[in-house]
Motif scaffolding. Structure first.
Motif, PDB file in Angstrom:
ATOM      1  N   PHE A  37       0.517 -29.030  50.892  1.00 33.31           N
ATOM      2  CA  PHE A  37       1.243 -27.889  50.371  1.00 33.31           C
ATOM      3  C   PHE A  37       2.714 -28.256  50.325  1.00 33.31           C
ATOM      4  N   ARG A  38       3.481 -27.495  49.558  1.00 33.50           N
ATOM      5  CA  ARG A  38       4.922 -27.735  49.543  1.00 33.50           C
ATOM      6  C   ARG A  38       5.669 -26.410  49.476  1.00 33.50           C
ATOM      7  N   GLN A  39       6.877 -26.466  50.020  1.00 34.36           N
ATOM      8  CA  GLN A  39       7.715 -25.262  50.050  1.00 34.36           C
ATOM      9  C   GLN A  39       9.140 -25.642  49.721  1.00 34.36           C
ATOM     10  N   ALA A  40       9.625 -25.107  48.603  1.00 31.01           N
ATOM     11  CA  ALA A  40      11.003 -25.301  48.201  1.00 31.01           C
ATOM     12  C   ALA A  40      11.857 -24.213  48.849  1.00 31.01           C
ATOM     13  N   PRO A  41      13.174 -24.445  48.979  1.00 28.28           N
ATOM     14  CA  PRO A  41      14.041 -23.442  49.611  1.00 28.28           C
ATOM     15  C   PRO A  41      13.942 -22.085  48.928  1.00 28.28           C
ATOM     16  N   GLY A  42      13.718 -21.061  49.719  1.00 32.08           N
ATOM     17  CA  GLY A  42      13.646 -19.709  49.187  1.00 32.08           C
ATOM     18  C   GLY A  42      12.372 -19.359  48.468  1.00 32.08           C
ATOM     19  N   GLY A 101     -14.360 -26.188  57.310  1.00 28.63           N
ATOM     20  CA  GLY A 101     -15.241 -25.668  56.279  1.00 28.63           C
ATOM     21  C   GLY A 101     -14.964 -26.348  54.960  1.00 28.63           C
ATOM     22  N   THR A 102     -15.176 -25.631  53.886  1.00 30.40           N
ATOM     23  CA  THR A 102     -15.032 -26.215  52.553  1.00 30.40           C
ATOM     24  C   THR A 102     -13.591 -26.136  52.073  1.00 30.40           C
ATOM     25  N   SER A 103     -13.377 -26.555  50.842  1.00 29.81           N
ATOM     26  CA  SER A 103     -12.036 -26.664  50.311  1.00 29.81           C
ATOM     27  C   SER A 103     -11.387 -25.299  50.112  1.00 29.81           C
ATOM     28  N   GLY A 104     -10.055 -25.299  50.066  1.00 28.10           N
ATOM     29  CA  GLY A 104      -9.325 -24.064  49.844  1.00 28.10           C
ATOM     30  C   GLY A 104      -7.959 -24.351  49.260  1.00 28.10           C
ATOM     31  N   VAL A 105      -7.366 -23.357  48.640  1.00 32.81           N
ATOM     32  CA  VAL A 105      -6.057 -23.529  48.015  1.00 32.81           C
ATOM     33  C   VAL A 105      -5.021 -22.534  48.523  1.00 32.81           C
ATOM     34  N   TYR A 106      -5.381 -21.702  49.466  1.00 35.03           N
ATOM     35  CA  TYR A 106      -4.447 -20.710  49.995  1.00 35.03           C
ATOM     36  C   TYR A 106      -4.031 -21.087  51.408  1.00 35.03           C
ATOM     37  N   THR A 107      -2.759 -20.821  51.730  1.00 35.47           N
ATOM     38  CA  THR A 107      -2.269 -21.166  53.069  1.00 35.47           C
ATOM     39  C   THR A 107      -3.071 -20.455  54.152  1.00 35.47           C
ATOM     40  N   SER A 108      -3.519 -19.251  53.887  1.00 35.78           N
ATOM     41  CA  SER A 108      -4.256 -18.477  54.883  1.00 35.78           C
ATOM     42  C   SER A 108      -5.611 -19.078  55.220  1.00 35.78           C
TER      43      SER A 108
END
Length: 123
Positions: A37-42, A101-108
């Motif tokens: 995952f990546r997080q840009a400022p703000g 578990g299996t794959s996911g695309v959400y941070t939660s």
């Protein structure tokens, strides 16, 4: 307890390449997936790429398809993200994550996270 440690970030010019690594240690699970995952400022933390540890199926967000490649080395418990043709908009802190578990695309969906590594792409 699972621990994830990223490395490989840095400063690169647009069009350049970097390879990120994420080493996983601790109690193994029978079925799990790992992701970047990546997080840009703000901005929010967003999915970049993921891999199912058993089988090696990979998946990507549209903006990095054809430029980034996620892979893993099971013997080393390490996941990689090869990033080519980098753009200034790829600048962010990149996080490694593991999901039971299996794959996911959400941070939660991910239970374990690394501390992040900074990637800066200059124009």
């Amino acid at each position: 307890q699972v621990q994830l440690v990223e490395s490989g970030g840095g400063l690169v010019q647009a069009g350049g390449s970097l390879r990120l690594s994420c080493v996983a240690s601790g109690r193994p699970f029978r079925t799990y997936a790992m992701g970047w995952f990546r997080q840009a400022p703000g901005k929010e933390r967003n999915f970049v790429a993921g891999i199912k540890w058993n089988g090696g199926n990979t998946y990507y967000t549209d903006s990095v398809k054809g430029r980034f490649t996620v892979s893993r080395d099971s013997a080393k418990n390490t996941m990689y993200l090869q990033m080519n043709s980098l753009k200034p908009e790829d600048t962010a802190v990149y996080y490694c994550a593991l999901r039971v578990g299996t794959s996911g695309v959400y941070t939660s969906e991910y239970q374990y996270w690394g501390q992040g590594t900074q990637v800066t792409v200059s124009s």
